[in-house]
Design a protein around this motif. Structure first.
Motif, PDB file in Angstrom:
ATOM      1  N   ASN A  96      -4.751   4.959   9.585  1.00 33.35           N
ATOM      2  CA  ASN A  96      -4.689   5.185   8.138  1.00 33.35           C
ATOM      3  C   ASN A  96      -5.651   4.308   7.345  1.00 33.35           C
ATOM      4  O   ASN A  96      -5.729   4.430   6.112  1.00 33.35           O
ATOM      5  CB  ASN A  96      -3.259   4.949   7.640  1.00 33.35           C
ATOM      6  N   GLY A  97      -6.341   3.399   8.023  1.00 33.86           N
ATOM      7  CA  GLY A  97      -7.242   2.492   7.316  1.00 33.86           C
ATOM      8  C   GLY A  97      -6.518   1.368   6.613  1.00 33.86           C
ATOM      9  O   GLY A  97      -7.078   0.753   5.691  1.00 33.86           O
ATOM     10  N   TRP A  98      -5.300   1.056   7.042  1.00 32.80           N
ATOM     11  CA  TRP A  98      -4.511  -0.022   6.459  1.00 32.80           C
ATOM     12  C   TRP A  98      -4.526  -1.209   7.404  1.00 32.80           C
ATOM     13  O   TRP A  98      -5.172  -1.207   8.439  1.00 32.80           O
ATOM     14  CB  TRP A  98      -3.070   0.445   6.211  1.00 32.80           C
ATOM     15  N   ARG A  99      -3.781  -2.241   7.036  1.00 35.81           N
ATOM     16  CA  ARG A  99      -3.633  -3.404   7.918  1.00 35.81           C
ATOM     17  C   ARG A  99      -2.200  -3.918   7.837  1.00 35.81           C
ATOM     18  O   ARG A  99      -1.468  -3.636   6.883  1.00 35.81           O
ATOM     19  CB  ARG A  99      -4.621  -4.518   7.543  1.00 35.81           C
ATOM     20  N   HIS A 100      -1.794  -4.651   8.871  1.00 34.41           N
ATOM     21  CA  HIS A 100      -0.443  -5.183   8.944  1.00 34.41           C
ATOM     22  C   HIS A 100      -0.323  -6.445   8.095  1.00 34.41           C
ATOM     23  O   HIS A 100      -1.305  -7.155   7.855  1.00 34.41           O
ATOM     24  CB  HIS A 100      -0.067  -5.534  10.385  1.00 34.41           C
ATOM     25  N   GLN A 101       0.899  -6.717   7.681  1.00 27.99           N
ATOM     26  CA  GLN A 101       1.188  -8.003   7.067  1.00 27.99           C
ATOM     27  C   GLN A 101       1.145  -9.096   8.131  1.00 27.99           C
ATOM     28  O   GLN A 101       1.189  -8.831   9.323  1.00 27.99           O
ATOM     29  CB  GLN A 101       2.560  -7.981   6.390  1.00 27.99           C
ATOM     30  N   GLU A 102       1.067 -10.332   7.679  1.00 25.28           N
ATOM     31  CA  GLU A 102       0.956 -11.451   8.601  1.00 25.28           C
ATOM     32  C   GLU A 102       2.266 -11.658   9.364  1.00 25.28           C
ATOM     33  O   GLU A 102       3.353 -11.404   8.849  1.00 25.28           O
ATOM     34  CB  GLU A 102       0.603 -12.739   7.836  1.00 25.28           C
ATOM     35  N   GLY A 103       2.140 -12.145  10.593  1.00 27.78           N
ATOM     36  CA  GLY A 103       3.297 -12.525  11.375  1.00 27.78           C
ATOM     37  C   GLY A 103       3.897 -11.371  12.163  1.00 27.78           C
ATOM     38  O   GLY A 103       3.589 -10.195  11.940  1.00 27.78           O
TER      39      GLY A 103
END
Length: 380
Positions: A96-103
């Motif tokens: 989707n062209g997104w990224r995960h949150q940290e951790g």
């Protein structure tokens, strides 16, 4: 051999339908020039589940039988759910062209972070499952949610249906209903209730009740049990034909296109089950030569059902983006990967868990052994 072949044919059409037909409707996946989309395999597998209720529930106490059914179904299912959920979140966010949150918690449960600017030539995003989707699926409550977009895997609708059917069978057997009411009366009641349950879907407050409780598919289990009773000479051929005919009519109103192809395939599978139940063994030269592969595939068919759809979609999209352009090569890789994962899930989870959970307790074994003669010198 007969039943293994029927199971393999059914799961083959399930896998082919999902990986060539439905997969082509997803954003970012190129349509296949050859599509096998005749969805009768899953309903055939449910009829098979109904058939095997008969010979297995008679072997002992109903509660122990039900626990054994759960021991066969749930461990592999729960591991598959966690696997599919984790892989989907790991890969689809990138699609989707997104990224995960940290951790770790952000990776597993956090809402993906979307880009601030506009996306050039965007492909419609795939659904990224969240904690709510995971919990509903783990506790077999996902069919109560009418929004099918929030499914971790589209195949998992059968698990609540099977558990509900097995629970109903155990309760009816424990209550000795088979001693009080003729089996044909019970079968017709279940079939008619299943047919009428579709009317509840038009009532907003009861929209999900038929599918979530298994009533919508109960006629399939009744069809399987009727074949077993017919095999045991406890159901007349006339009643069997009428019950199976009613099942086919119900499916005619509930099948997705191509309806004619679905009905033809389903009728052929029902006839095959009747032939397997009462006819001679299919000891043909070709089948004899393929006995090993057929038996092996039948043995991993349940786990193949659990892992092929969503993981197959994700792997297919990944191969497309990796530049694997030949459709036949892409399909072969995906099917091979699904079979490999299914085999690993079978030998590492399904079979060991079933053995461990159905192992007789020491107290039960002692009670059973107290009435046996003591072996002396190899004789009893």
């Amino acid at each position: 051999m007969n039943w293994d072949l029927i199971r393999v044919v059914a799961i083959t059409f399930v896998v082919a339908g999902h990986l060539t037909g439905l997969a082509s409707t997803l954003p970012g996946i190129e349509p296949y020039p050859v599509q096998v989309a005749i969805p009768f395999g899953t309903v055939t597998l449910l009829v098979l589940s109904g058939y095997f209720i008969g010979p297995t529930i008679r072997r002992g106490e109903a509660g122990r039988w039900f626990r054994a059914r759960l021991a066969r179904l749930l461990p592999a299912y729960l591991v598959a759910v966690v696997l599919v959920y984790t892989v989907t979140r790991a890969v689809v966010v990138g699609f989707n062209g997104w990224r995960h949150q940290e951790g770790v918690l952000g990776f597993l449960f956090g809402d993906p972070v979307m880009p601030a600017g506009p996306v050039v030539d965007p492909v419609p995003p795939w659904h990224v499952p969240d904690l709510n989707d995971l919990l509903l699926t783990v506790f077999l409550l996902h069919e109560w949610n009418p929004d099918t977009f929030h499914r971790i895997d589209g195949s998992y609708w059968t698990l609540p249906v099977q558990v509900a059917a097995f629970a109903a069978a155990a309760l009816l057997w424990r209550g000795k209903l088979h001693h009080r009411v003729r089996p044909v009366v019970v079968l017709w009641t279940v079939t008619l209730v299943s047919a009428a349950s579709s009317e509840l879907r038009g009532i907003s407050a009861l929209e999900t009740l038929p599918t979530a409780t298994g009533l919508f598919r109960a006629h399939l289990f009744a069809a399987g049990i009727s074949i077993w009773l017919w095999q045991q000479r406890r159901l007349s051929t006339r009643q069997l034909v009428l019950l199976l005919g009613a099942t086919v009519v119900i499916q005619a109103f509930r099948s997705n296109p191509p309806t004619a192809g679905v009905l033809v395939g389903f009728v052929l599978m029902l006839l095959g089950m009747c032939a397997a139940a009462r006819g001679p063994d299919w000891d043909l030269p070709v089948l004899r030569a393929l006995r090993g592969p057929i038996t092996w595939l039948a043995g991993i068919s349940y786990c193949l059902y659990l892992v092929h759809q969503q993981l197959g979609y994700v792997f297919t999209r990944w191969l497309v983006e990796a530049g694997v352009s030949q459709w036949w090569l892409r399909l072969a890789i995906v099917v091979g990967a699904a079979v490999l994962v299914a085999w690993l899930l079978t030998v590492l989870v399904e079979r060991p868990a079933h053995r461990a959970l159905t192992r007789p307790r020491r107290a039960d074994a002692a009670r059973r052994g107290s009435g046996r003669s003591v072996p002396v010198g190899g004789a009893t």
